[in-house]
Scaffold this active site. Sequence first.
Site, mmCIF file in Angstrom:
data_model
loop_
_atom_site.group_PDB
_atom_site.id
_atom_site.type_symbol
_atom_site.label_atom_id
_atom_site.label_comp_id
_atom_site.label_asym_id
_atom_site.label_seq_id
_atom_site.Cartn_x
_atom_site.Cartn_y
_atom_site.Cartn_z
ATOM 1 N N TYR A 36 -7.097 5.755 -11.036
ATOM 2 C CA TYR A 36 -7.670 6.868 -10.257
ATOM 3 C C TYR A 36 -6.499 7.674 -9.712
ATOM 4 O O TYR A 36 -5.340 7.320 -9.936
ATOM 5 C CB TYR A 36 -8.589 6.365 -9.144
ATOM 6 C CG TYR A 36 -8.135 5.120 -8.425
ATOM 7 C CD1 TYR A 36 -7.109 5.160 -7.484
ATOM 8 C CD2 TYR A 36 -8.735 3.889 -8.677
ATOM 9 C CE1 TYR A 36 -6.690 4.013 -6.814
ATOM 10 C CE2 TYR A 36 -8.320 2.733 -8.023
ATOM 11 C CZ TYR A 36 -7.308 2.802 -7.089
ATOM 12 O OH TYR A 36 -6.888 1.661 -6.430
ATOM 13 N N ASP A 37 -6.805 8.755 -9.044
ATOM 14 C CA ASP A 37 -5.773 9.695 -8.571
ATOM 15 C C ASP A 37 -4.993 10.320 -9.730
ATOM 16 O O ASP A 37 -3.823 10.684 -9.577
ATOM 17 C CB ASP A 37 -4.805 9.023 -7.590
ATOM 18 C CG ASP A 37 -5.471 8.639 -6.280
ATOM 19 O OD1 ASP A 37 -6.653 8.999 -6.097
ATOM 20 O OD2 ASP A 37 -4.845 7.972 -5.459
ATOM 21 N N GLU A 74 4.282 0.251 -4.276
ATOM 22 C CA GLU A 74 4.133 1.571 -4.888
ATOM 23 C C GLU A 74 5.424 2.376 -4.732
ATOM 24 O O GLU A 74 5.596 3.055 -3.733
ATOM 25 C CB GLU A 74 2.945 2.295 -4.282
ATOM 26 C CG GLU A 74 1.634 1.504 -4.432
ATOM 27 C CD GLU A 74 0.402 2.261 -3.956
ATOM 28 O OE1 GLU A 74 0.461 3.506 -3.825
ATOM 29 O OE2 GLU A 74 -0.609 1.607 -3.701
ATOM 30 N N TYR A 75 6.304 2.350 -5.756
ATOM 31 C CA TYR A 75 6.277 1.626 -7.009
ATOM 32 C C TYR A 75 7.686 1.135 -7.289
ATOM 33 O O TYR A 75 8.660 1.794 -6.898
ATOM 34 C CB TYR A 75 5.825 2.530 -8.164
ATOM 35 C CG TYR A 75 4.423 3.016 -8.019
ATOM 36 C CD1 TYR A 75 3.347 2.166 -8.240
ATOM 37 C CD2 TYR A 75 4.187 4.325 -7.628
ATOM 38 C CE1 TYR A 75 2.041 2.619 -8.110
ATOM 39 C CE2 TYR A 75 2.885 4.780 -7.494
ATOM 40 C CZ TYR A 75 1.807 3.925 -7.723
ATOM 41 O OH TYR A 75 0.527 4.374 -7.563
ATOM 42 N N GLY A 108 0.813 -1.201 0.000
ATOM 43 C CA GLY A 108 0.000 0.000 0.000
ATOM 44 C C GLY A 108 0.849 1.255 0.000
ATOM 45 O O GLY A 108 2.067 1.224 0.188
ATOM 46 N N TRP A 154 -11.749 0.684 -5.142
ATOM 47 C CA TRP A 154 -11.173 1.172 -3.882
ATOM 48 C C TRP A 154 -12.163 2.192 -3.349
ATOM 49 O O TRP A 154 -12.237 3.304 -3.818
ATOM 50 C CB TRP A 154 -9.802 1.827 -4.074
ATOM 51 C CG TRP A 154 -9.269 2.202 -2.723
ATOM 52 C CD1 TRP A 154 -9.560 3.337 -1.994
ATOM 53 C CD2 TRP A 154 -8.419 1.409 -1.897
ATOM 54 N NE1 TRP A 154 -8.942 3.295 -0.773
ATOM 55 C CE2 TRP A 154 -8.231 2.134 -0.697
ATOM 56 C CE3 TRP A 154 -7.806 0.162 -2.056
ATOM 57 C CZ2 TRP A 154 -7.446 1.632 0.347
ATOM 58 C CZ3 TRP A 154 -7.022 -0.309 -1.019
ATOM 59 C CH2 TRP A 154 -6.843 0.423 0.170
ATOM 60 N N MET A 157 -4.511 0.918 -11.096
ATOM 61 C CA MET A 157 -5.100 1.966 -10.253
ATOM 62 C C MET A 157 -5.421 3.198 -11.095
ATOM 63 O O MET A 157 -4.740 4.222 -11.054
ATOM 64 C CB MET A 157 -4.158 2.281 -9.097
ATOM 65 C CG MET A 157 -4.025 1.108 -8.130
ATOM 66 S SD MET A 157 -3.046 1.454 -6.656
ATOM 67 C CE MET A 157 -1.391 1.221 -7.324
#
Length: 369
Positions: free
Chosen positions: A204-205, A146-147, A104, A341, A202
Site C-alpha cells: 500500500y502507499d 523503515e528501511y 514503524g 493496516w 506493505m
Amino acid sequence: MYQKFLIFLTICFLQTVTAEYVRGCYFSDWAHYRPDKGRYEPEMYIPGTCTHIFFAFAKVNDDYTAAAYDDEDTSNGPNGGYYKRVNALKNQQPGLKTILSFGGWSAGTETFKKLAANEGHRKTFVKSAMQFINRYGFDGIDIDWEYPKAGDYDNYVTLLKEIKAADTSKLLTAAVTADAETVDEGYNVGEMAKHLDYVNVMTYDFHGDWEDQTGETSPLFSSDNYNTAFAMNYWAQKGMPKGKLLVGIATYGYGWKLNDPNNNGMNAPGKPAPPLPLTQTNGQGAYFEICNIGGTRHWDAAQKMPYRVSGDLWYGYDDQSSVRSKMGWLKRNGFGGAFTWALDMDDFNGQCPEKQKYILHNAINEILG
C-alpha cells in the site's frame, strides 16, 4: 493395509493444518485517542477476525533496551494497560497469536542502523526485548525497520538471526517495503528467509497525497511496478518462500481535493483533501469515513480497485470487491495470507451503509478464513 490408511489420514490432516492462511491485523494503540465513533478499544475486537494481532508499536530506547511508546500500554489502571488488554483477547479466541511490533515509520531508520551494526547493542536489545514480550504475554516480535539500506544489508540479517536464536518458540516477523529498488538495496532476502516466520509486505502507499494527482494506494495490478502483484512476486523471486509472504491490505485511503471537479478520473490533478472528522489527517481517511462521504463509487477494472468522487473530493481505497479480488489472487498464486493496516480503520462500529462490522476483514475471511 490399516497402517497405510493411518498414514494417508495423517498426511491429509497435516495438509489441512498447514493450509491455514494467516490473517494478520495491526492494532495501533493511538486509535483510542480519536474522538467519538473513531475511538477504538481492544474490547471492540470480534473473536475470529484475525489469526495474529500485531501491536503497533513498541520502541527501542537510546540504550537499545525495549520500551513502550505510550505509558497507557503498560498502565496498572482498572482495566490494565493496552498490552494486557490486547493479550486478554486470547481468552476469547484460543489460538490467537499476539506479536509486538518494534519501529514503524515515525521511528525512522537511525536507531535500527546503529543497533544492527553493533554486537553489544544487538545483545542488549535481544535480551531486553525477549524479557519485555514475556513480561506482557506476547507470542513474538515484529521488526518494522523503515528501511534498511546498502550498509545494513548483512547487519539486518544478523539482527534477525540473533533474535530468532534467543527463543525459537517465539514468532519472528518483519514488515517490509514493496518497492523493488529498496528491496535490492537493503534486504538479503534469501538469508532473511532462514530466520523469519512471516513477512508483511506493505503493499500500500504506492500512491498518496504527496503526489499532485489522484491515484490508488494499493492497486492489485498497474501498468508500472507500483502494484501488489508485482511486489509480492518480486519478494518471491528474490528468495522468500511464498508461504511466508503476507499481502498488505489498507483499511484507509488517500484523498484529493480536485482542481476541476469535472476532471475526476485517475491521475486527475488535485491537492490533499481536507481532514475527515474522526481521523483528522490531511489527505487520508479511514474506510469508515470514506464510505460516508457520499458521491459516486467508480471501479477501475485494470487496477481492480474502486475510487469515490463526491463533488470536488476524490478518494482511492479498498472495499469488499477489491479485497476479495486480492484474496482470490493470493490463493491462486500460493501466498501465505494477508494482513491489514489496521483494525481500527475498518468499519468496526457498523456505521457505513452496509451496517456490517469489520466489513473489509470479513471479506478477507470469506476467502481465507
